[in-house]
Scaffold this active site. Structure first.
Site, PDB file in Angstrom:
ATOM      1  N   SER A 127     -14.472   4.707  -1.259  1.00 27.55           N
ATOM      2  CA  SER A 127     -13.499   3.791  -1.845  1.00 27.55           C
ATOM      3  C   SER A 127     -13.040   2.737  -0.849  1.00 27.55           C
ATOM      4  O   SER A 127     -12.395   1.768  -1.221  1.00 27.55           O
ATOM      5  CB  SER A 127     -12.291   4.547  -2.395  1.00 27.55           C
ATOM      6  OG  SER A 127     -11.399   4.874  -1.366  1.00 27.55           O
ATOM      7  N   LYS A 163      -6.462   4.733   2.364  1.00 29.86           N
ATOM      8  CA  LYS A 163      -6.348   3.499   1.584  1.00 29.86           C
ATOM      9  C   LYS A 163      -5.676   2.421   2.419  1.00 29.86           C
ATOM     10  O   LYS A 163      -5.125   2.704   3.480  1.00 29.86           O
ATOM     11  CB  LYS A 163      -5.492   3.753   0.325  1.00 29.86           C
ATOM     12  CG  LYS A 163      -6.104   4.702  -0.705  1.00 29.86           C
ATOM     13  CD  LYS A 163      -7.226   4.051  -1.463  1.00 29.86           C
ATOM     14  CE  LYS A 163      -7.799   5.014  -2.513  1.00 29.86           C
ATOM     15  NZ  LYS A 163      -8.399   6.213  -1.920  1.00 29.86           N
TER      16      LYS A 163
END
Lengths: 204, 204
Positions: A127, A163
DNA sequence: CGGGGCGGTGTTCAAGCGAAAAGATTTTGC
DNA sequence: GCAAAATCTTTTCGCTTGAACACCGCCCCG
């Protein structure tokens, strides 16, 4: 320019290195003597003198076991950074807290402060691929407050992910660097576990 | 679980670490004595004994300066990998051969063989961006024959670049991992200087 | 209030250890 | 081919260093 060593001298250096790695201390001249089966300790002495003349080692006169490799001295501080399992950079999953080995490296070269709480995690998932962090990479994180745009390991709603930390309209949230993954808006809590300071990739 | 150290004991440990880093050898009990201004050498002795009891250090009885930090022992071999300037991953440019410092890390953790000729280069440009190698990354290369698909530093027609080594129809050539850059077909010579084994990125 | 850990002092001893002097033999580099 | 290294042996010397014993004051904790 590399100094030219004889075979015997290479053996001595190899023994010094081995001893340093396995016992943690340099051998005394008499230990060198016994290892190589010399009848006298002076043989070891003269080898050390020769190695010192060639600049391979340095000695502190009069001190016991005081043999150093010059290259080891101008090295910065080496720290063992523990690896605490892996972290999801894809689907949110629990990050195991178990220690799974560690990596040792020169932390001053990386600009990591000595007393910083630093740890490493293996990245799982893709991701963060647009930030060029791949599946299988090892990320080194430092525990501190994040700044906008930092890449962080965060505990969001009970699960840990890697993230980007973004603030918009005064509200912090987490963004994946991959259009296939949605932003993560914290429902209740947003606990930052670490901020990315370095990355280590290991080609297969 | 971290052992609880008193302030004095922390100072001793700090001095041991400092001495090891700066002089390369551990201090003797008398050196500890003088550094802290003790009137007797026994004070240093008892501190070392206390630290050993708490597992912070290990000692080899009867041997001089034989104090080791257990963590340093189960570390693999640490090598200094020299950094030979930078390398173009974009436009082909000359790579300087000058040594610009080095990075020290545990090479066994990276799977690098001990006697491998290893060196590092700073990446300039973004032609390998699709292989997730960014401008400013440090690549660690090993001198060996490349296999198909390896990322290599190559001297092609007099200039050094970082590219993927590809073989098609029996002919080797270099491919940039960025559609904006063309393949490089060697006109005369294709000299591989190293094969990528690891990558180190340092967050700003 | 008494014991145990901490943080010392003072002293003594023996082993650990580097160092030097004086060779002997072989290999290596102009 | 000669001198300079390299590779050892024997022996002796003396500082370095770990280690042990005896003892002291302090503070904390149950």
């Amino acid at each position: 320019m590399q100094p030219i060593l004889t075979n015997r001298q290479k053996q001595i250096v190899e023994y010094l290195r081995m001893s340093q790695r396995e016992t943690g201390v340099m051998p005394s001249t008499r230990e060198i003597q016994h290892y190589f089966g010399f009848a006298s300790q002076t043989a070891a002495m003269s080898h050390l003198r020769a190695l010192e003349r060639k600049g391979v080692i340095q000695r502190l006169p009069g001190k016991a076991r005081a043999v150093v490799f010059p290259g080891d001295l101008d090295r910065g501080e080496i720290a063992d950074i523990p690896i605490y399992g892996s972290i999801a950079a894809g689907m949110a999953q629990d990050a195991e807290p178990e220690r799974e080995g560690s990596i040792a490296l020169d932390i001053t070269a990386l600009g990591i402060r000595h007393n910083a709480r630093t740890f490493a995690l293996k990245v799982r998932g893709d991701s963060m691929i647009d930030a060029h962090i791949c599946n299988g990479d090892t990320v080194i994180l430092e525990f501190r407050q994040p700044r906008k745009g930092d890449i962080v390991a965060a505990l969001i709603d009970g699960e840990t992910t890697l993230k980007r930390y973004v603030v918009e309209k005064g509200k912090p949230f987490l963004r994946a660097e991959n259009p296939d993954y949605p932003d993560l808006i914290p429902a209740r809590e947003l606990v930052i576990q670490g901020v990315l300071v370095a990355l280590l990739r290991h080609a297969a």
